[in-house]
Design a protein around this motif. Structure first.
Motif, PDB file in Angstrom:
ATOM      1  N   LEU A   7      34.724  17.275  65.294  1.00  0.00           N
ATOM      2  CA  LEU A   7      34.456  16.136  64.442  1.00  0.00           C
ATOM      3  C   LEU A   7      32.989  15.776  64.442  1.00  0.00           C
ATOM      4  N   ARG A   8      32.615  15.087  63.392  1.00  0.00           N
ATOM      5  CA  ARG A   8      31.315  14.445  63.303  1.00  0.00           C
ATOM      6  C   ARG A   8      31.560  12.994  63.677  1.00  0.00           C
ATOM      7  N   ALA A   9      30.732  12.456  64.568  1.00  0.00           N
ATOM      8  CA  ALA A   9      30.955  11.080  65.011  1.00  0.00           C
ATOM      9  C   ALA A   9      29.628  10.393  65.273  1.00  0.00           C
ATOM     10  N   LYS A  10      29.667   9.085  65.158  1.00  0.00           N
ATOM     11  CA  LYS A  10      28.487   8.279  65.451  1.00  0.00           C
ATOM     12  C   LYS A  10      28.661   7.525  66.759  1.00  0.00           C
ATOM     13  N   ARG A  11      29.894   7.264  67.137  1.00  0.00           N
ATOM     14  CA  ARG A  11      30.153   6.443  68.319  1.00  0.00           C
ATOM     15  C   ARG A  11      31.202   7.092  69.237  1.00  0.00           C
ATOM     16  N   LYS A  12      31.121   6.725  70.479  1.00  0.00           N
ATOM     17  CA  LYS A  12      32.049   7.191  71.516  1.00  0.00           C
ATOM     18  C   LYS A  12      33.488   6.856  71.141  1.00  0.00           C
ATOM     19  N   GLN A  13      33.708   5.679  70.559  1.00  0.00           N
ATOM     20  CA  GLN A  13      35.048   5.227  70.189  1.00  0.00           C
ATOM     21  C   GLN A  13      35.711   6.203  69.214  1.00  0.00           C
ATOM     22  N   GLU A  14      34.944   6.732  68.263  1.00  0.00           N
ATOM     23  CA  GLU A  14      35.491   7.700  67.306  1.00  0.00           C
ATOM     24  C   GLU A  14      35.984   8.957  68.025  1.00  0.00           C
ATOM     25  N   ILE A  15      35.210   9.410  69.003  1.00  0.00           N
ATOM     26  CA  ILE A  15      35.567  10.607  69.761  1.00  0.00           C
ATOM     27  C   ILE A  15      36.860  10.365  70.537  1.00  0.00           C
ATOM     28  N   GLU A  16      36.948   9.218  71.203  1.00  0.00           N
ATOM     29  CA  GLU A  16      38.134   8.890  71.997  1.00  0.00           C
ATOM     30  C   GLU A  16      39.377   8.778  71.116  1.00  0.00           C
ATOM     31  N   GLU A  17      39.256   8.132  69.949  1.00  0.00           N
ATOM     32  CA  GLU A  17      40.395   7.997  69.040  1.00  0.00           C
ATOM     33  C   GLU A  17      40.846   9.358  68.520  1.00  0.00           C
ATOM     34  N   SER A  20      42.695  11.322  71.282  1.00  0.00           N
ATOM     35  CA  SER A  20      44.046  10.819  71.557  1.00  0.00           C
ATOM     36  C   SER A  20      45.031  11.230  70.465  1.00  0.00           C
ATOM     37  N   LYS A  21      44.576  11.331  69.201  1.00  0.00           N
ATOM     38  CA  LYS A  21      45.455  11.739  68.099  1.00  0.00           C
ATOM     39  C   LYS A  21      45.640  13.254  68.037  1.00  0.00           C
ATOM     40  N   ALA A  22      44.569  13.997  68.345  1.00  0.00           N
ATOM     41  CA  ALA A  22      44.562  15.436  68.088  1.00  0.00           C
ATOM     42  C   ALA A  22      45.280  16.266  69.149  1.00  0.00           C
ATOM     43  N   LYS A  23      45.384  15.776  70.373  1.00  0.00           N
ATOM     44  CA  LYS A  23      46.045  16.522  71.458  1.00  0.00           C
ATOM     45  C   LYS A  23      45.454  17.934  71.578  1.00  0.00           C
ATOM     46  N   ILE A  24      44.193  18.006  71.950  1.00  0.00           N
ATOM     47  CA  ILE A  24      43.445  19.251  71.958  1.00  0.00           C
ATOM     48  C   ILE A  24      43.004  19.650  73.353  1.00  0.00           C
ATOM     49  N   ASP A  25      42.679  20.938  73.512  1.00  0.00           N
ATOM     50  CA  ASP A  25      42.202  21.474  74.786  1.00  0.00           C
ATOM     51  C   ASP A  25      40.703  21.273  74.956  1.00  0.00           C
ATOM     52  N   LYS A  26      39.950  21.374  73.870  1.00  0.00           N
ATOM     53  CA  LYS A  26      38.493  21.240  73.920  1.00  0.00           C
ATOM     54  C   LYS A  26      38.017  20.580  72.641  1.00  0.00           C
ATOM     55  N   THR A  27      37.001  19.707  72.788  1.00  0.00           N
ATOM     56  CA  THR A  27      36.441  18.999  71.649  1.00  0.00           C
ATOM     57  C   THR A  27      34.998  19.418  71.419  1.00  0.00           C
ATOM     58  N   PHE A  28      34.658  19.692  70.173  1.00  0.00           N
ATOM     59  CA  PHE A  28      33.282  19.949  69.759  1.00  0.00           C
ATOM     60  C   PHE A  28      32.863  18.785  68.869  1.00  0.00           C
ATOM     61  N   VAL A  29      31.704  18.183  69.179  1.00  0.00           N
ATOM     62  CA  VAL A  29      31.254  16.987  68.465  1.00  0.00           C
ATOM     63  C   VAL A  29      29.816  17.162  68.001  1.00  0.00           C
ATOM     64  N   ASP A  30      29.576  16.855  66.741  1.00  0.00           N
ATOM     65  CA  ASP A  30      28.217  16.717  66.216  1.00  0.00           C
ATOM     66  C   ASP A  30      27.980  15.227  66.000  1.00  0.00           C
ATOM     67  N   LEU A  31      26.948  14.682  66.645  1.00  0.00           N
ATOM     68  CA  LEU A  31      26.602  13.279  66.437  1.00  0.00           C
ATOM     69  C   LEU A  31      25.851  13.151  65.117  1.00  0.00           C
ATOM     70  N   THR A  32      26.127  12.062  64.386  1.00  0.00           N
ATOM     71  CA  THR A  32      25.588  11.888  63.045  1.00  0.00           C
ATOM     72  C   THR A  32      24.513  10.812  62.982  1.00  0.00           C
ATOM     73  N   ASN A  33      23.783  10.814  61.861  1.00  0.00           N
ATOM     74  CA  ASN A  33      22.848   9.727  61.612  1.00  0.00           C
ATOM     75  C   ASN A  33      23.608   8.568  60.985  1.00  0.00           C
ATOM     76  N   GLU A  34      22.878   7.547  60.505  1.00  0.00           N
ATOM     77  CA  GLU A  34      23.518   6.331  60.025  1.00  0.00           C
ATOM     78  C   GLU A  34      24.395   6.517  58.785  1.00  0.00           C
ATOM     79  N   VAL A  35      24.192   7.566  58.019  1.00  0.00           N
ATOM     80  CA  VAL A  35      25.021   7.797  56.834  1.00  0.00           C
ATOM     81  C   VAL A  35      25.987   8.963  57.003  1.00  0.00           C
ATOM     82  N   GLY A  36      26.137   9.465  58.214  1.00  0.00           N
ATOM     83  CA  GLY A  36      27.147  10.478  58.489  1.00  0.00           C
ATOM     84  C   GLY A  36      26.698  11.917  58.408  1.00  0.00           C
ATOM     85  N   PHE A  37      25.398  12.177  58.337  1.00  0.00           N
ATOM     86  CA  PHE A  37      24.922  13.560  58.248  1.00  0.00           C
ATOM     87  C   PHE A  37      24.464  14.065  59.609  1.00  0.00           C
TER      88      PHE A  37
END
Length: 179
Positions: A7-17, A20-37
């Protein structure tokens, strides 16, 4: 056969949510700027590491591409690797089947949404800012480790990020902000 999340996320809360929904073994995260890029460095890394018959869980197709060409390339890569795609947004069609009409409708909506985001970014006054340094997530995880003896201090974290301690504290507040 792993169950991987991206997922692309701006905040820790987005990653945690998401986790919890995805039920995954490993998470890959790209942090975004203020407009989501984002530059998509972690997406590229994930696509290099994913293996045949893995399952990839994403929130939305908008998280994996900035344009139709990128989306087409992403879907082609998954098909070549025989990776199952799970999209948590129930309003999006399954791109890995032959539902031509739904695909065309979605691509049209995808282009409209991206155009709105790009227009919003272009009309914003001032210099575009990247809120997080490229290595922020890794340094943050070292700073917030559960085991106190393995944590790094705020000053050490700021130094690793090449920012002042005050700027580091601002980044922590922004990242941990809950709505």
């Amino acid at each position: 056969m792993a169950r991987i999340g991206y997922l692309r996320a701006k905040r820790k809360q987005e990653i945690e949510e998401f986790e919890s929904k995805a039920k995954i073994d490993k998470t890959f995260v790209d942090l975004t700027n203020e407009v989501g890029f984002t530059r998509g460095e972690t997406l590229k890394l994930m696509l290099e590491r994913i293996e045949a018959r893995d399952t990839l869980v994403i929130r939305s197709l908008i998280d994996v591409a900035n344009d139709v060409l990128g989306l087409r390339s992403f879907i082609a890569t998954l098909k070549e690797l025989d990776v199952e795609l799970v999209v948590l947004n129930e309003n999006e069609p399954d791109f890995l089947n032959d539902q031509g009409f739904e695909v065309l409708c979605f691509i049209d909506d995808f282009l409209k949404n991206k155009t709105i985001s790009q227009t919003s970014m272009q009309t914003k006054i001032g210099r575009r800012s990247e809120p997080y340094p490229p290595n922020f997530l890794e340094v943050y995880q070292e700073y917030r480790r559960p085991e106190k003896e393995n944590r790094i201090s705020g000053l050490e974290a700021a130094k690793k990020l090449s920012v002042s301690y005050n700027k580091f504290r601002e980044l922590i507040k922004l990242f941990e902000l809950k709505f």
